[in-house]
Every structure is written in structure tokens, then in C-alpha cells.
Design a protein around this motif. Structure first.
Motif, PDB file in Angstrom:
ATOM      1  N   CYS A 195      -0.878   6.256   7.174  1.00 45.45           N
ATOM      2  CA  CYS A 195      -0.716   6.693   5.786  1.00 45.45           C
ATOM      3  C   CYS A 195       0.086   7.994   5.764  1.00 45.45           C
ATOM      4  O   CYS A 195      -0.259   8.947   6.455  1.00 45.45           O
ATOM      5  N   CYS A 213      -3.844   2.726   1.371  1.00 51.64           N
ATOM      6  CA  CYS A 213      -4.595   3.435   2.402  1.00 51.64           C
ATOM      7  C   CYS A 213      -6.090   3.189   2.260  1.00 51.64           C
ATOM      8  O   CYS A 213      -6.656   3.320   1.179  1.00 51.64           O
ATOM      9  N   LYS A 218      -4.199   5.873  -1.201  1.00 53.50           N
ATOM     10  CA  LYS A 218      -2.798   6.031  -1.617  1.00 53.50           C
ATOM     11  C   LYS A 218      -2.133   4.655  -1.638  1.00 53.50           C
ATOM     12  O   LYS A 218      -2.312   3.845  -0.739  1.00 53.50           O
TER      13      LYS A 218
HETATM   14 ZN   LIG Z   1      -4.258   7.881   3.210  1.00 48.82          ZN
END
Ligand SMILES: [Zn+2]
Length: 297
Positions: A195, A213, A218
Motif C-alpha cells: 500500500c 488496502c 485506501k
Molecule cells: Zn494501506
């Protein structure tokens, strides 16, 4: 013997105007009609670094020669050509083996090898020139080349790897010297699984073209995440040249754990954890893992 030979040279305006200093050697060529040609050589000074333009990330593609983080697929004819030549190469090899001839000692085989190397070299040059022409480029970050392609024979992969490594290295060196473009190399291990936001590495982060993620939630385009990760590793000095995938992971995990106040080994537990439920810490939505104490700052 041992006497100098004085050769008169014709003046050439183009050569005189070209930048650089005169080298202390000359190039001597004998043409097909056996004419001797002597050419002076100029060594151009290193170009000043480019200060504006795009920072571009390049990936050695599996379907095209290169994929850029701007969405280009460059050199689509590369693999079809290699596959075609690979079939011919295999045929020659079988024939040589049947006759008990070592490929290295066979002129036809060597010529074939040479042809592949020249093709790769020309294509690398042509494609990178096109890329520079298309965008103003300030820097190129490239993953350390892992060229093994499942659709090619082992023999072809070996030839390709050697040829492409040499060609790319030579071309990038010349681009850096004559055009002032910065070149960076980054270890490709786990760049598509890491990530770019929090540094968590997991197979589950990747969902086809999307990146989600499993730790910080995310969400973004997978290619964009990959190229950002490459950029970040570069700017943080985490290139890990020539380290194995396992070694890279052993260095990424502690960084991630330290950053989020986790215990050593927690990154691996997070990866293995099957059950996840979201919790909100401050303004960031994070995932807590059952059976794992996450002390988040
Ligand atoms: Zn992340």
C-alpha cells in the motif's frame, strides 16, 4: 614500421558545430568496396540535469515491452516477434542436438543470437526515444528488470534477459549523459502488493485493476498504487538492489510495524488473518484484526 601516417581530413561543418571536446582517438572503418575512412570523434560533455518535466515509472511489461505509470503500453510487437523467432530457434537447436553439434560452435545459431540481440537493442532505443518525445521527461524510475516471460522458452528467456539488460542499461546511461534525464532503479518485489499509503504488504490488497488496502482501507487504481510505491521507495532510499523477494519483505514489514506501533511479526499475522472488521481511530478508518492487539497512533 613504427612511422606515423599523416591522413588529410575534410572539414565538416556539422561536426565542427556539434557540442563536445575532440577525443584523442579516431574511428577507422573499411567499407565494402574496401575504402578506408577515418573519422574524428567528439566526446560530448554531460548534459545538465533536466529540471522540469514528468517523473515517469516504467515496468517491463508481459504483453508489451514497457508499461508506463501514465498508462502507455509501448512495444506491442515485441513479444509476438520474440515468440516467432523462439520457434525457429528451438527448431535449429533440435537439429543441432540431433547432429551432436554444440550451438555455440554453430555459425547459424550464433547469427540468430546476434539478430535477437540487435532487435532487442533497436527496440529498446526506439521505444525509449518515443517516450521522451511524447512527454518532457525529468526522471525515469524502473523496476530492476525481471524479464522472465512464461510464453518463451528457457533458452529464449536467457538470451532475452542478457540482451535486454545490456540494451536498457546502455540506453538509460546514454539518456542520462546526453539528455540529463535522471535514472532510478527499484527492486520490483511486492510493489504491486504494497500500500502506497500505509506500507502494508498483502496479496489481498490487490483486486484486479483495483487496490484496496486491507489495513488502512485506501482505495485507488492498482497501477497508480504500484507506480507510487516505486516512487516512494526511491525517494526513501529503499531500492533494495538485487535483494530477493523474501529479503525485501523482511525489510518492509518492520518499517510498517514500527510506523504503526505494532509488534514484530504483526504484519505477517495481519496477512494471515481471515476475519476483519473495521474500526475508526481518529479520522482514519483502520481495520482491527481479531486476535491481534493493534496499538495505533
Ligand atoms: Zn494501506
Amino acid at each position: 614500421m613504427g612511422h606515423p601516417v599523416w591522413v588529410p581530413l575534410k572539414k565538416n561543418q556539422f561536426f565542427d558545430d556539434a557540442p563536445g571536446e575532440l577525443s584523442n582517438f579516431a574511428q577507422v572503418t573499411i567499407s565494402r568496396d574496401r575504402a578506408l575512412k577515418v573519422t574524428l570523434v567528439k566526446r560530448s560533455n554531460r548534459a545538465a540535469p533536466v529540471t522540469t518535466g514528468k517523473d515517469i515509472g516504467l515496468d517491463w511489461g508481459l504483453n508489451s515491452m514497457f508499461a508506463s505509470d501514465l498508462g502507455d503500453q509501448l512495444g506491442r510487437q515485441f513479444y509476438p516477434w520474440l515468440r516467432k523467432v523462439d520457434a525457429q530457434l528451438t527448431k535449429i537447436n533440435v537439429e543441432l542436438q540431433r547432429r551432436g553439434i554444440k550451438p555455440k560452435t554453430n555459425a547459424r545459431y550464433r547469427k540468430f543470437n546476434q539478430r535477437i540481440r540487435e532487435y532487442v537493442r533497436n527496440e529498446v532505443g526506439r521505444i525509449l526515444n518515443r517516450l521522451v518525445k511524447r512527454y518532457g521527461i525529468k526522471s525515469i524510475t524502473l523496476e530492476t528488470l525481471d524479464l522472465r516471460n512464461g510464453h518463451l522458452s528457457r533458452r529464449m528467456n536467457r538470451i532475452l534477459t542478457r540482451a535486454a539488460r545490456a540494451a536498457v542499461k546502455e540506453k538509460l546511461k546514454s539518456m542520462s549523459e546526453t539528455q540529463g534525464i535522471e535514472i532510478h532503479e527499484v527492486n520490483p518485489a511486492h510493489t504491486s502488493r504494497e500500500c502506497s499509503g500505509c506500507g502494508f504488504v498483502s496479496n489481498h490488497n490487490r483486486k484486479g485493476p483495483h487496490f484496496v488496502c486491507g489495513f488502512c482501507n485506501k482505495r485507488l487504481n492498482a497501477d497508480t498504487n504500484g507506480s507510487r510505491t516505486i516512487s516512494l521507495r526511491r525517494s526513501q532510499g529503499l531500492q533494495y538492489p538485487y535483494a530477493s523477494r523474501q529479503t525485501v519483505l523482511q525489510r518492509l514489514d518492520p518499517r510498517f510495524e514500527a510506523r504503526w506501533g505494532l509488534k514484530p511479526g504483526d504484519a505477517e499475522k495481519l496477512r494471515l488473518a481471515k476475519e476483519r472488521r473495521p474500526v475508526t481511530v481518529g479520522l482514519t478508518s483502520l481495520w482491527s484484526i481479531r486476535g491481534l492487539e493493534t496499538k495505533l497512533h
